[in-house]
Scaffold this motif. Sequence first.
Motif, PDB file in Angstrom:
ATOM      1  N   GLY A 161       0.675   1.453  -3.680  1.00 28.39           N
ATOM      2  CA  GLY A 161      -0.614   1.953  -4.146  1.00 28.39           C
ATOM      3  C   GLY A 161      -1.661   0.854  -4.192  1.00 28.39           C
ATOM      4  O   GLY A 161      -1.480  -0.240  -3.635  1.00 28.39           O
ATOM      5  N   ILE A 162      -2.781   1.165  -4.853  1.00 29.49           N
ATOM      6  CA  ILE A 162      -3.853   0.178  -4.996  1.00 29.49           C
ATOM      7  C   ILE A 162      -4.373   0.146  -6.431  1.00 29.49           C
ATOM      8  O   ILE A 162      -5.385  -0.468  -6.707  1.00 29.49           O
TER       9      ILE A 162
ATOM     10  N   GLY B 179       0.850  -1.191   0.000  1.00 31.84           N
ATOM     11  CA  GLY B 179       0.000   0.000   0.000  1.00 31.84           C
ATOM     12  C   GLY B 179       0.874   1.225   0.000  1.00 31.84           C
ATOM     13  O   GLY B 179       1.187   1.815  -1.024  1.00 31.84           O
ATOM     14  N   LYS B 180       1.357   1.571   1.174  1.00 30.23           N
ATOM     15  CA  LYS B 180       2.250   2.710   1.323  1.00 30.23           C
ATOM     16  C   LYS B 180       3.647   2.312   0.853  1.00 30.23           C
ATOM     17  O   LYS B 180       4.109   1.209   1.128  1.00 30.23           O
ATOM     18  N   GLY B 181       4.321   3.215   0.195  1.00 31.35           N
ATOM     19  CA  GLY B 181       5.692   2.935  -0.223  1.00 31.35           C
ATOM     20  C   GLY B 181       6.650   3.043   0.953  1.00 31.35           C
ATOM     21  O   GLY B 181       6.322   3.602   2.005  1.00 31.35           O
TER      22      GLY B 181
ATOM     23  N   ARG C  67      -6.408  -0.202   3.191  1.00 31.58           N
ATOM     24  CA  ARG C  67      -6.921  -0.045   1.823  1.00 31.58           C
ATOM     25  C   ARG C  67      -6.406  -1.156   0.909  1.00 31.58           C
ATOM     26  O   ARG C  67      -7.156  -1.731   0.136  1.00 31.58           O
ATOM     27  N   VAL C  68      -5.111  -1.462   1.030  1.00 27.96           N
ATOM     28  CA  VAL C  68      -4.584  -2.476   0.105  1.00 27.96           C
ATOM     29  C   VAL C  68      -5.148  -3.856   0.466  1.00 27.96           C
ATOM     30  O   VAL C  68      -5.395  -4.694  -0.398  1.00 27.96           O
TER      31      VAL C  68
ATOM     32  N   ASP D  38      -3.021   2.795   4.927  1.00 33.89           N
ATOM     33  CA  ASP D  38      -2.771   2.276   3.589  1.00 33.89           C
ATOM     34  C   ASP D  38      -2.868   0.756   3.549  1.00 33.89           C
ATOM     35  O   ASP D  38      -3.315   0.181   2.560  1.00 33.89           O
TER      36      ASP D  38
END
Lengths: 289, 282
Positions: B171-172, B9-11, B202-203, B199
């Motif tokens: 990301g997603i 999700g988050k880098g 979300r992912v 994040d």
Amino acid sequence: MIISVASGKGGTGKTTVAVNLALSLKNIQFIDCDVEEPNAHIFLKPRIAGEKKANIPVPEVDEAKCTYCGKCREVCAYHAIAVLPGSDGKKGSVLIFPHLCHGCGACSLLCPQGAIKEVNKEIGAIEIGEKGNMQFIHGRLNIGEAMSPPLIRQVKEYINSTRIVIIDAPPGTSCPVITAVKESDFCMLVTEPTPFGLNDLILAVEVLRKLQIPFGVVINRSDIGDGKVEDYCANEHIPVLMKIPFSREIAVSYSEGVPIVEKDASYQDKFINLYLNICGIKNEANSRH
Amino acid sequence: MKQIAVISGKGGTGKTVVTGSFAALAKNKVMVDCDVDAADLHLLLHPEVKERHEFRSGQTAVIDKKLCKKCGKCASVCRFGAIKSDYTIERFSCEGCALCSHICPRGAIRMEENVAGEWFVSDTQYGPFVHAKLGIAEENSGKLVAKIRQIAKELAQKQNLEYVIIDGPPGIGCPVIASLSGVDCALVVTEPTLSGLHDAKRVMEVVTYFNIPIKLVVNKYDLNPLMTGKIEEFCRSLNVPVIGKIAFDKTVVKALVEGTTVIEYAECAASNEVKKIWEDLQ
Ligand code: SF4
Ligand code: SF4
Ligand code: SF4
Ligand code: SF4
């Protein structure tokens, strides 16, 4: 002035820099364009006043008018339409794959029967709010939705350039980032002094050079890693705008969603300096033109 | 054959450091770097490129100045603002939909195929490695991801390899979805921060949306034990096993600076934990 904050690699502190810069200045409009993973609101905690659904137009076929001629399938560059012609007195059908559709409008415009109209498909939402006198806007892509650029474009329609606009861009070097940073007056690239950071910085620099956007670099966790990012910047004549050393305290307050300037007020001056630095570089660039 | 995708999700949560360590631990596997936008895994695996292929995808409009009568039709239909007032194309805005080329009454617009990147099949000391480089400012990263995953899968089948280990993008969006399709397990690497949790949630929704089993690792868990607790609690509520907690360890960055995996660099808390995580995944 529109300042975007980007990084080739995610997790380098892009949002931290964007948020703290915004909190150190006045007359800010903050736009979070990282619509896949919007995070700035966690730190800014804006009061959200309104939400607007973000849609893209997708085609809908009126089967009463359709002759199954196949024109729409032919013109769709993204293979988002399939047409099964009718046979033996059986009706044909037109299949639309909305997740492949880019909403370009070609099919509806070019259908010889006028059988296609466009209907809205929701891809996410845009929230608008404020924090003190700062205006705050962010987009949020729906889960399972593949395409973020249309949403980013819609978020950017809210840009009010009478303010200092700070755009938090998504990470990477491809379409979402380009969409977010395009039209910026300046872009800050946030990186860290590791081989990953350097590798991704070089890619991001290529992007900005192609887009011809003036830029500078902020090095986060500047004291863990090696000196190769600074060497690279010196060789390439890229200004290093600011260095933020690693501190466990900053890391912990970050983890709790507390911006650095709220933890350590001395950072406010450093971020104001960062802004002045950017203005200086902009002015210099303008006078050279 | 089992396909495992490492995502975050988050880098910057340490996803690639973890994936790189799996390269040193797993036998009989092919490694794939699906973060085609900002690929980093090669910095740890030091590939020797054996095959190099062009990735062609998408198209861009080109206006022939000699034929164009400046009627403005193309600009009026383009929804991406890609046609400039002097009737040239702004390359980075053009989505390649070709509508302008159909509309132009003079036939002045042609579509050119883009070379959107390159992909490689390489040898490394850890076994085969499939990776790619998306051209700067190009799109269609999802298609490039799908391409290299297919190559990796074929390679695994041909050589009878047990695992396909995928370093996924942040990301997603489209490249993430392409990295996940058809995998046997998604390993989410997150960090104990509000953004990391946000994040990861979300992912994980995306992973669940595609019905893929999830496992989770908290990296640098001791930077905020309270937040780590929240992440664990959240995972419990979803029945997602937390299979590892890696402590913040400067050795990890030192290994990175030396261009090697933490497994080979030193015996430390982080490397031991990653070993445990790999055992759990098998
Ligand atoms: S172009 Fe129009 S008439 Fe032809 S198949 Fe498509 S919808 Fe039907
Ligand atoms: S709007 Fe464009 S992308 Fe969508 S189906 Fe029609 S032609 Fe294809
Ligand atoms: S539609 Fe064709 S002729 Fe008209 S301005 Fe565009 S390219 Fe030129
Ligand atoms: S191909 Fe589509 S996006 Fe590109 S210029 Fe033509 S109408 Fe615009």
